[in-house]
Design a protein around this motif. Sequence first.
Motif, PDB file in Angstrom:
ATOM      1  N   PRO A   1       0.808  -1.220   0.000  1.00  0.00           N
ATOM      2  CA  PRO A   1       0.000   0.000   0.000  1.00  0.00           C
ATOM      3  C   PRO A   1       0.844   1.275   0.000  1.00  0.00           C
ATOM      4  O   PRO A   1       1.922   1.326   0.598  1.00  0.00           O
ATOM      5  N   PHE A   2       0.342   2.283  -0.687  1.00  0.00           N
ATOM      6  CA  PHE A   2       0.967   3.604  -0.682  1.00  0.00           C
ATOM      7  C   PHE A   2       0.895   4.213   0.715  1.00  0.00           C
ATOM      8  O   PHE A   2      -0.152   4.210   1.361  1.00  0.00           O
ATOM      9  N   ILE A   3       2.048   4.728   1.188  1.00  0.00           N
ATOM     10  CA  ILE A   3       2.105   5.438   2.469  1.00  0.00           C
ATOM     11  C   ILE A   3       2.758   6.785   2.204  1.00  0.00           C
ATOM     12  O   ILE A   3       3.934   6.853   1.831  1.00  0.00           O
ATOM     13  N   PRO A   4       2.027   7.893   2.356  1.00  0.00           N
ATOM     14  CA  PRO A   4       2.605   9.208   2.046  1.00  0.00           C
ATOM     15  C   PRO A   4       3.713   9.591   3.031  1.00  0.00           C
ATOM     16  O   PRO A   4       3.597   9.357   4.230  1.00  0.00           O
ATOM     17  N   HIS A   5       4.770  10.139   2.487  1.00  0.00           N
ATOM     18  CA  HIS A   5       5.893  10.615   3.299  1.00  0.00           C
ATOM     19  C   HIS A   5       5.797  12.132   3.425  1.00  0.00           C
ATOM     20  O   HIS A   5       5.541  12.824   2.438  1.00  0.00           O
ATOM     21  N   PRO A   6       6.016  12.669   4.623  1.00  0.00           N
ATOM     22  CA  PRO A   6       5.804  14.113   4.832  1.00  0.00           C
ATOM     23  C   PRO A   6       6.750  15.013   4.044  1.00  0.00           C
ATOM     24  O   PRO A   6       6.428  16.180   3.823  1.00  0.00           O
ATOM     25  N   GLN A   7       7.895  14.506   3.590  1.00  0.00           N
ATOM     26  CA  GLN A   7       8.826  15.329   2.814  1.00  0.00           C
ATOM     27  C   GLN A   7       8.768  14.977   1.322  1.00  0.00           C
ATOM     28  O   GLN A   7       9.794  14.931   0.639  1.00  0.00           O
TER      29      GLN A   7
ATOM     30  N   THR B   1      14.124   5.694   5.313  1.00  0.00           N
ATOM     31  CA  THR B   1      12.690   5.981   5.434  1.00  0.00           C
ATOM     32  C   THR B   1      12.069   6.231   4.067  1.00  0.00           C
ATOM     33  O   THR B   1      11.828   7.372   3.676  1.00  0.00           O
ATOM     34  N   ILE B   2      11.821   5.160   3.341  1.00  0.00           N
ATOM     35  CA  ILE B   2      11.090   5.273   2.081  1.00  0.00           C
ATOM     36  C   ILE B   2       9.697   5.828   2.361  1.00  0.00           C
ATOM     37  O   ILE B   2       9.154   6.632   1.606  1.00  0.00           O
ATOM     38  N   TYR B   3       9.118   5.380   3.468  1.00  0.00           N
ATOM     39  CA  TYR B   3       7.805   5.845   3.920  1.00  0.00           C
ATOM     40  C   TYR B   3       7.794   5.779   5.446  1.00  0.00           C
ATOM     41  O   TYR B   3       8.576   5.039   6.065  1.00  0.00           O
ATOM     42  N   PRO B   4       6.924   6.540   6.108  1.00  0.00           N
ATOM     43  CA  PRO B   4       6.828   6.487   7.571  1.00  0.00           C
ATOM     44  C   PRO B   4       6.472   5.086   8.040  1.00  0.00           C
ATOM     45  O   PRO B   4       5.636   4.401   7.449  1.00  0.00           O
TER      46      PRO B   4
END
Length: 362
Positions: A230-236, A305-308
Motif C-alpha cells: 500500500p501507498f504510504i505518504p511521506h511528509p517530505q 525511510t522510504i515511507y513512515p
Amino acid sequence: MQQSHEHHSTPSSTMHTINEQDILTYLLGVNDAELFERANDIKVQRFGDEIFLRAIIEFSNVCDKKCHYCGLRAPNGKTERYRMTKEDILDAAALATSEGAATIVLQSGDDFSYSTEDIGSLIQEIKSSHDVAVTLSLGDRGLDEYAYWHDCGADRCLLKLEVTNPRLYKRFRGGEDFSSRLHKIKFLQHLGYEVGSGVIVGLPDADLISTLRDILFITDLDLDMIAAGPFIPHPQTPLADMEHGCIDLSHRMTALLRILNPHANIPATSALGALDSDSQKLGLLRGCNVLMPSMTPERHRSDYTIYPGKNASNIDITDSLKLAKDMISALGLVPSSSKGFSRRNNVHESTPRSASGYSARR
C-alpha cells in the motif's frame, strides 16, 4: 474491456484461471473469503507451508532520484544521509547468515558512489563466504553493470515499476521514461537473473481499472517475484497530504497476483506492517510466501525511510530475523532455511533462468 494503448496486450495464457470481470469483482471486495482461500490454496500447492526469508541490508539511503512517493528522494534535505562501508556491509551479511538467512538482499537508493567493481566485490565475497543467494536492489544502474554483477554471482534482481501506466509513471518519477525501465527489466531476465518487480497500491489517481491493468501488465512480464504494497505518504514528498492506500485492496491485489502467477515469490510487504502489524501476518495466509526483515545496523536503520513506519522498530538487529520467524511459526507456517527460488514447473529450489533456458545455480 479494451486495454489502454499505453499497455501491452495480455496474452491469453494469463487468463486461463481467471478473467477480467472476475478480477474486477474481487477488487470490489466481493467474495473476499473465496478469493483469499483460492490464493492460499495455490500458494500451498507450490510452496507448501514454507515462508522464505530475505535479509535486507539497506547500505545507503543516498539517492539521485526525485520520485514523488519516496522519502529518499534527492530533494529531501531533512533526511540524514548515510553510506555503509564495505566492511560494515560484509559484517551485516555475516550476521544475517549466522541467524539463518539464506538470501541476502543488497539494497540502496540510486547511489553511484559505489563503483561497479565495489558492488561486484561485495557479491563475490558474500558468495564465497556463505551459502546464500544474493539479490540486488540498486535501481537504475547500467545494463553492463548488471551483466558484470551477474557474472560475479548475483542471483536475483529487484527493479520496481511502482505503476504501469506510462503517463502516471512519468508524473510520479520526476519525468522519467517508462519504456526505459521496462527495457531494463526484460534485459535482466535475458541475462539470467530471477527478476522481481511490482507496484504501489493506491497511488493518487489510481482506480480499479488502473489496478486491474497493473495486475495484468505485471503478470504479462512473467516475473519471479512480485511485490504490491500500500501507498504510504511521506511528509517530505509532493504526495505528503494524500491518503494512504487501502490494506484490504493490497491483500486482494496480492491474492489475485498469486492466482495469476502461481510460481512467483510474493512478499507480505513491510508497508503492510507499517500501517497495521496484523495485516502483514494476514498476507501470509492470503497468498504471500516471503518476509523481508531488515538487517540494516541500528545506527542507520531509522534513516532508511522510504515511507513512515519503515524500519521504525527499535529492536536489536539480531532479533530482526527471530521476530520474522516467530511471526511465521505463530501462524502455523514454517520459516524456510532454503534460498527460496521461484517455483517454475513446481520444482523446489528451482534453478534461475538463463538466456538459453535453465542454468545450474552457482
